[in-house]
Design a protein around this motif. Sequence first.
Motif, PDB file in Angstrom:
ATOM      1  N   GLY A  34      28.789  41.030  55.052  1.00  0.00           N
ATOM      2  CA  GLY A  34      29.952  41.775  54.576  1.00  0.00           C
ATOM      3  C   GLY A  34      30.604  42.514  55.730  1.00  0.00           C
ATOM      4  O   GLY A  34      29.933  43.219  56.467  1.00  0.00           O
ATOM      5  N   ASN A  35      31.915  42.351  55.898  1.00  0.00           N
ATOM      6  CA  ASN A  35      32.619  43.059  56.969  1.00  0.00           C
ATOM      7  C   ASN A  35      33.333  44.272  56.381  1.00  0.00           C
ATOM      8  O   ASN A  35      34.269  44.133  55.609  1.00  0.00           O
ATOM      9  CB  ASN A  35      33.619  42.104  57.629  1.00  0.00           C
ATOM     10  N   PHE A  36      32.864  45.466  56.757  1.00  0.00           N
ATOM     11  CA  PHE A  36      33.478  46.678  56.220  1.00  0.00           C
ATOM     12  C   PHE A  36      34.226  47.459  57.292  1.00  0.00           C
ATOM     13  O   PHE A  36      34.446  48.656  57.168  1.00  0.00           O
ATOM     14  CB  PHE A  36      32.430  47.553  55.524  1.00  0.00           C
ATOM     15  N   GLY A  37      34.558  46.766  58.387  1.00  0.00           N
ATOM     16  CA  GLY A  37      35.462  47.363  59.357  1.00  0.00           C
ATOM     17  C   GLY A  37      34.823  48.309  60.350  1.00  0.00           C
ATOM     18  O   GLY A  37      33.626  48.236  60.624  1.00  0.00           O
ATOM     19  N   THR A  38      35.646  49.205  60.878  1.00  0.00           N
ATOM     20  CA  THR A  38      35.231  50.037  61.998  1.00  0.00           C
ATOM     21  C   THR A  38      34.997  51.491  61.606  1.00  0.00           C
ATOM     22  O   THR A  38      34.769  52.327  62.452  1.00  0.00           O
ATOM     23  CB  THR A  38      36.332  50.032  63.079  1.00  0.00           C
ATOM     24  N   LEU A  88      42.780  39.579  39.524  1.00  0.00           N
ATOM     25  CA  LEU A  88      43.236  38.825  40.690  1.00  0.00           C
ATOM     26  C   LEU A  88      42.190  38.991  41.791  1.00  0.00           C
ATOM     27  O   LEU A  88      41.410  39.953  41.765  1.00  0.00           O
ATOM     28  CB  LEU A  88      44.585  39.372  41.167  1.00  0.00           C
ATOM     29  N   PRO A  89      42.161  38.078  42.762  1.00  0.00           N
ATOM     30  CA  PRO A  89      41.175  38.227  43.842  1.00  0.00           C
ATOM     31  C   PRO A  89      41.436  39.493  44.670  1.00  0.00           C
ATOM     32  O   PRO A  89      42.577  39.910  44.836  1.00  0.00           O
ATOM     33  CB  PRO A  89      41.385  36.971  44.683  1.00  0.00           C
ATOM     34  N   GLN A  90      40.372  40.095  45.144  1.00  0.00           N
ATOM     35  CA  GLN A  90      40.480  41.315  45.948  1.00  0.00           C
ATOM     36  C   GLN A  90      41.085  41.004  47.322  1.00  0.00           C
ATOM     37  O   GLN A  90      40.872  39.926  47.870  1.00  0.00           O
ATOM     38  CB  GLN A  90      39.091  41.927  46.158  1.00  0.00           C
ATOM     39  N   ILE A  91      41.832  41.970  47.842  1.00  0.00           N
ATOM     40  CA  ILE A  91      42.417  41.801  49.175  1.00  0.00           C
ATOM     41  C   ILE A  91      41.826  42.846  50.103  1.00  0.00           C
ATOM     42  O   ILE A  91      41.719  44.017  49.746  1.00  0.00           O
ATOM     43  CB  ILE A  91      43.958  41.958  49.117  1.00  0.00           C
ATOM     44  N   GLN A  92      41.434  42.410  51.303  1.00  0.00           N
ATOM     45  CA  GLN A  92      40.952  43.351  52.308  1.00  0.00           C
ATOM     46  C   GLN A  92      42.175  43.875  53.064  1.00  0.00           C
ATOM     47  O   GLN A  92      42.470  43.433  54.162  1.00  0.00           O
ATOM     48  CB  GLN A  92      40.000  42.650  53.284  1.00  0.00           C
ATOM     49  N   TRP A  93      42.845  44.841  52.461  1.00  0.00           N
ATOM     50  CA  TRP A  93      44.154  45.269  52.955  1.00  0.00           C
ATOM     51  C   TRP A  93      44.178  45.528  54.462  1.00  0.00           C
ATOM     52  O   TRP A  93      45.047  45.032  55.165  1.00  0.00           O
ATOM     53  CB  TRP A  93      44.613  46.523  52.222  1.00  0.00           C
ATOM     54  N   LEU A  94      43.251  46.370  54.917  1.00  0.00           N
ATOM     55  CA  LEU A  94      43.322  46.775  56.321  1.00  0.00           C
ATOM     56  C   LEU A  94      42.300  46.051  57.187  1.00  0.00           C
ATOM     57  O   LEU A  94      42.226  46.262  58.385  1.00  0.00           O
ATOM     58  CB  LEU A  94      43.130  48.286  56.440  1.00  0.00           C
ATOM     59  N   LEU A  95      41.457  45.211  56.581  1.00  0.00           N
ATOM     60  CA  LEU A  95      40.394  44.572  57.353  1.00  0.00           C
ATOM     61  C   LEU A  95      40.684  43.112  57.652  1.00  0.00           C
ATOM     62  O   LEU A  95      40.075  42.513  58.523  1.00  0.00           O
ATOM     63  CB  LEU A  95      39.065  44.669  56.595  1.00  0.00           C
ATOM     64  N   ASP A  96      41.596  42.528  56.894  1.00  0.00           N
ATOM     65  CA  ASP A  96      41.938  41.136  57.112  1.00  0.00           C
ATOM     66  C   ASP A  96      43.139  41.073  58.065  1.00  0.00           C
ATOM     67  O   ASP A  96      44.185  41.635  57.765  1.00  0.00           O
ATOM     68  CB  ASP A  96      42.299  40.513  55.746  1.00  0.00           C
TER      69      ASP A  96
END
Lengths: 461, 300
Positions: free
Chosen positions: A273-277, B151-159
């Motif tokens: 799981g990538n949870f960022g910085t 709806l599928p989740q979005i990694q707003w600031l991580l993607d």
Amino acid sequence: MKKMIKSSLFWMLILAVAILTACTNSDSKDKDEPKTNDTSSETEGTKTDGAATGEKVSIEFWHAMSGTGQESIDAIVKGFNESQDKYEVKAEFQGSYEESLTKLRGVGGTKDAPAITQVFEVGTKYMIDSGYIEPMQKFIDEDNYDLSQLEGNILNYYRVDGELYSMPFNSSTPVMIYNKDAFKAAGLDPDKAPETFAEVIDAAAKLKTDEMYGFSMLTYGWFFEQLVATQGGLYVNEDNGRSGDATEALFNGPEGLNVFRFLDTMNKAGTFGNFGTNWDDIRSAFATGKVAMYMDSSAGVAGAIKNAPFDVGVAYIPHADEVKRNGVVIGGASLWMSKGIAEEDQEAAWEFMKYMTTPEVQAKWHLDTGYFAINPAAYEEQNVKDKWAEFPQFKVTVDQLQDTVPGLATQGALISVFPESRQQIVTALEELYQGKGPQEVLDKAAEGTNRAMEIANKTKK
Amino acid sequence: MTRPSTMTMWRKTVDGRTAALYLLPSIILFSVFVFYPMFRTIYLSFFLTDQTGNAAIMVGFENFVYLLGSSEFQNSMKATGLFVLYTVPITIVLALFFALLANEKLKGIGFFRTMYSSTMGISVAASSVIWLFMFNPSIGMFNRLLGVLSLPQIQWLLDPEWALLSVSISTIWMNIGFSFLILLGGLQNIDEHLYESSRIDGAGYFYRLRRITLPMLSPTLFFIITISLINAFQTFGQIDILTKGGPSQSTNLIVYSIYREAFINYQFGTASAQAVILFLIILIVTILQFKLGERKVHYQ
């Protein structure tokens, strides 16, 4: 009329562009200086000039601890001020490690500098080279201070060429924290955490559910450094920068590649799981059951136990299968004494530092924050023993540090451009998670670090 | 012969000298706070700096050559360009739309005018923190909403695909207030008689919008477009708080990259070189805008 408006508007905008562009760089540089000047002129009024008048010697202590750390420091400083009547310490929070270091650059080496500054571990080399500081060794020798009472593995990091330049203060190491309930549910032994990369990959696959990832790691260079060091790998050449100025990054060698492959395997398998910085994001992900195992600082153990509604396990960080475990590199920060300030201020600073290393203070610090006690006698204090009995997880962090094999790798690298290098690693990790090849992204990070080191060596006075 | 001619020279320039005297205070202020830092920046851009930020080694144009060849800087320029494209047109179109609505004379319109311009009253830092919570992958409002709609989740600031868009959305929200206010001011300045006479002539709403409102508003529009463009090129606060330039450098706009180079890496030379390049880019864009855009501007 029209023409005039037109041309004047045009030139006004050109000027606005110039002003705004100039503001974005030089101005922010200049902005810091008045700020530091402000704080120094403020204290000038309060600074008592000399013991001649019989007044207290007042010194400043800049630190970067917020939250519980700040509360604890304030209490410790209060305790010191009340314990004697010659000196008075004023603790001032100066923002993050980076921010406080930037402020120090404005006043470093002058008489306006704070007597004591807390600087993070990767700033060690920078501070030594800066010429702002008085080596701690001078006072240790003059005062015949017994260093052997302090934790050897911590001193090991801060000792450069056999000399101690700063006084260790808040030290932490990485640990792997895991969800014991999830282990049970997945049919794994909750009392035995996976130890090697392969075991972690295996466990992560078993722990993965629709709601929960198996493993995660904060996208932060420090963890990568630790995973390389525990395999005995060096970060840079010249004996990790300890026998001379490092010129070449070595972290893209086999050990670093092991780490990136380890992460890549899980990422491709969908168990990572990538949870960022952001520390808070990954911690809340663990507490809300979105990830079963993750790497955190030992200073995060107390919070993890408190916030998680399930049983929390703490384990040593994993290592590659083909090598034995070397252990961890110390992280955190140390206290530096300024050069160029009054002698009595330095004395006051030295007295305060000695006070900071006493077992009682260190026991309080350890219990408040989860940072290590740099004086192991603190672990014999009754309040620490009680806490350990209640939360055996705390002991794991200390054991891991004391089990560390001393060596160049676990001593940690010494380079002045560490913040930049860490940034390169963050980028490499992010690109890896996006599917680029491990060797490719590592080489790019190494190249960037090499250039930074080359410039730093070229411009060194 | 020479004497009278110098006299006339002296006399001829009397206006110039008086002007110079009046300009002196602002010239001094500008020199200290604008010109000196600016020339210092240009000077530093030709050097490598040591760890305390002093110029150490003169390298000529090497910093610029390095930057233009560096994939990271190219990426920064691309990200900045995309960011400008995402934010400026949408902000202005939305602000214009709101301004047209709020310009109608209705009961209680003052309330709406206040609401639409209210984002101006919130600092970039404060609003960025609010957006940070909304974008949070575990507890954020947007992902909860997507969850409710299954709806599928979005990694707003991580993607990396989404991060720049997410930052743009929050920036548009932050900037609408200011653009709205300026445009509303422009609309209120349009002479009521023009509308009256056109109404008598039987012109419809959209005809009036196209033939009267927009041409009369064009100086204001031109001003706000230019200022928005410059602002967008210099975005910093929301980047620092929301993404710190990540993930994978996708939101590493030039100003943030300058900040990082100068205050994290202590490379004032390359940071200054980036600042100079940014200055040139904004200068060129602004000149182009004046050359191309101004033809459409109608000054009364």
